[in-house]
Design a protein around this motif. Structure first.
Motif, PDB file in Angstrom:
ATOM      1  N   HIS A   1       0.854  -1.185   0.000  1.00 50.69           N
ATOM      2  CA  HIS A   1       0.000   0.000   0.000  1.00 50.69           C
ATOM      3  C   HIS A   1       0.890   1.235   0.000  1.00 50.69           C
ATOM      4  CE1 HIS A   1      -3.408  -2.484   1.073  1.00 50.69           C
ATOM      5  NE2 HIS A   1      -2.901  -2.793   2.242  1.00 50.69           N
ATOM      6  N   CYS A   2       0.483   2.278  -0.723  1.00 48.46           N
ATOM      7  CA  CYS A   2       1.205   3.549  -0.721  1.00 48.46           C
ATOM      8  C   CYS A   2       0.211   4.681  -0.463  1.00 48.46           C
ATOM      9  CB  CYS A   2       1.921   3.775  -2.047  1.00 48.46           C
ATOM     10  SG  CYS A   2       2.864   5.319  -2.063  1.00 48.46           S
ATOM     11  N   TYR A   3       0.536   5.505   0.530  1.00 47.75           N
ATOM     12  CA  TYR A   3      -0.311   6.637   0.906  1.00 47.75           C
ATOM     13  C   TYR A   3       0.284   7.970   0.465  1.00 47.75           C
ATOM     14  CZ  TYR A   3      -3.290   3.656   3.752  1.00 47.75           C
ATOM     15  OH  TYR A   3      -4.176   2.695   4.166  1.00 47.75           O
ATOM     16  N   CYS A   4       1.209   7.976  -0.500  1.00 47.89           N
ATOM     17  CA  CYS A   4       1.771   9.252  -0.956  1.00 47.89           C
ATOM     18  C   CYS A   4       0.657  10.083  -1.607  1.00 47.89           C
ATOM     19  CB  CYS A   4       2.943   9.046  -1.912  1.00 47.89           C
ATOM     20  SG  CYS A   4       2.490   8.581  -3.595  1.00 47.89           S
TER      21      CYS A   4
ATOM     22  N   CYS B   1      -0.386   8.911  -5.153  1.00 47.72           N
ATOM     23  CA  CYS B   1      -1.217   7.700  -5.164  1.00 47.72           C
ATOM     24  C   CYS B   1      -2.631   8.014  -4.680  1.00 47.72           C
ATOM     25  CB  CYS B   1      -0.590   6.598  -4.316  1.00 47.72           C
ATOM     26  SG  CYS B   1       0.748   5.727  -5.167  1.00 47.72           S
TER      27      CYS B   1
ATOM     28  N   HIS C   1      -5.326   5.602  -0.737  1.00 44.26           N
ATOM     29  CA  HIS C   1      -4.039   4.994  -1.091  1.00 44.26           C
ATOM     30  C   HIS C   1      -4.171   4.193  -2.387  1.00 44.26           C
ATOM     31  CE1 HIS C   1      -6.185   1.666   0.775  1.00 44.26           C
ATOM     32  NE2 HIS C   1      -5.331   0.856   0.191  1.00 44.26           N
TER      33      HIS C   1
ATOM     34  N   THR D   1       3.332  -1.185   4.046  1.00 44.47           N
ATOM     35  CA  THR D   1       2.736   0.121   3.775  1.00 44.47           C
ATOM     36  C   THR D   1       3.852   1.143   3.747  1.00 44.47           C
ATOM     37  OG1 THR D   1       0.642  -0.449   4.847  1.00 44.47           O
ATOM     38  CG2 THR D   1       1.162   1.903   4.663  1.00 44.47           C
ATOM     39  N   VAL D   2       3.845   2.021   2.721  1.00 45.21           N
ATOM     40  CA  VAL D   2       4.801   3.120   2.644  1.00 45.21           C
ATOM     41  C   VAL D   2       4.052   4.452   2.662  1.00 45.21           C
ATOM     42  CG1 VAL D   2       6.583   1.748   1.489  1.00 45.21           C
ATOM     43  CG2 VAL D   2       4.945   3.060   0.119  1.00 45.21           C
ATOM     44  N   TYR D   3       4.761   5.496   3.052  1.00 43.17           N
ATOM     45  CA  TYR D   3       4.210   6.854   3.197  1.00 43.17           C
ATOM     46  C   TYR D   3       3.038   6.881   4.171  1.00 43.17           C
ATOM     47  CZ  TYR D   3       7.313   8.620  -0.383  1.00 43.17           C
ATOM     48  OH  TYR D   3       8.429   8.990  -1.082  1.00 43.17           O
TER      49      TYR D   3
ATOM     50  N   MET E   1       9.173   6.508   2.208  1.00 41.65           N
ATOM     51  CA  MET E   1       9.702   5.390   1.420  1.00 41.65           C
ATOM     52  C   MET E   1      11.011   4.949   2.063  1.00 41.65           C
ATOM     53  SD  MET E   1       9.325   3.333  -1.127  1.00 41.65           S
ATOM     54  CE  MET E   1       8.090   4.065  -2.184  1.00 41.65           C
TER      55      MET E   1
ATOM     56  N   PRO F   1      11.070   0.134  -1.922  1.00 44.34           N
ATOM     57  CA  PRO F   1      10.298  -0.903  -1.237  1.00 44.34           C
ATOM     58  C   PRO F   1      10.973  -2.260  -1.206  1.00 44.34           C
ATOM     59  CG  PRO F   1       9.241  -0.257  -3.297  1.00 44.34           C
ATOM     60  CD  PRO F   1      10.382   0.684  -3.063  1.00 44.34           C
TER      61      PRO F   1
END
Length: 146
Positions: A27-30, A33, A41, A112-114, A134, A139
């Motif tokens: 999952h990325c919450y940047c 995204c 996300h 999960t990142v960000y 990150m 990743p």
């Protein structure tokens, strides 16, 4: 994995099949995204380019990531469905949007990142690695050794 990852867009103009097991799923919450997904996300499954076959036309939107790497996001020009992205800092890899899979149960997020950019109402799976930004090295560097 015994079956290919298969998916496509909402109108079925774009179809793909990835014959390799994902290198990682996360999952990325940047901000990018969040905005490109229309939700909190994106969930991506990274597969080697060589394992991916596609039919149909994609249109791409390119924008630099926080790292300065150019990210190209591919979507169906007919229905707008997000399909994949590529990052210039990770050549040879394609990041399939898990939301475009025919069977989203075919993969399971591993990290999960960000997370620091997640909205307060987002539910993060803290049983798996969670990174505020990150991780250094991307990743792949955060993946446990197999």
């Amino acid at each position: 994995m015994t079956h290919a990852l298969e998916g496509g867009c909402l109108c079925s103009s774009v179809r793909y099949s990835a014959k390799a097991q994902p290198v990682m799923v996360g999952h990325c919450y940047c901000v990018d995204c969040r905005k490109s997904s229309g939700t909190s996300h994106c969930t991506h499954a990274a597969v080697p380019d060589a394992s991916l076959s596609m039919s149909g036309e994609l249109r791409f939107y390119e924008r630099p990531a926080d790292s300065g790497n150019l990210v190209s996001r591919g979507f169906c020009p007919a229905c707008g469905s997000a399909i994949l992205s590529r990052n210039s800092g990770m050549p040879g890899m394609t990041f399939i949007r898990v939301s475009s899979l025919d069977d989203p149960e075919a993969v399971e997020p591993q990290m999960t990142v960000y997370a620091a950019r997640a909205p307060s109402w987002a539910v993060l799976d803290r049983a798996k690695p969670v990174f505020d930004i990150m991780p250094e090295g991307g990743p792949e560097a955060a993946m446990p050794a197999s």
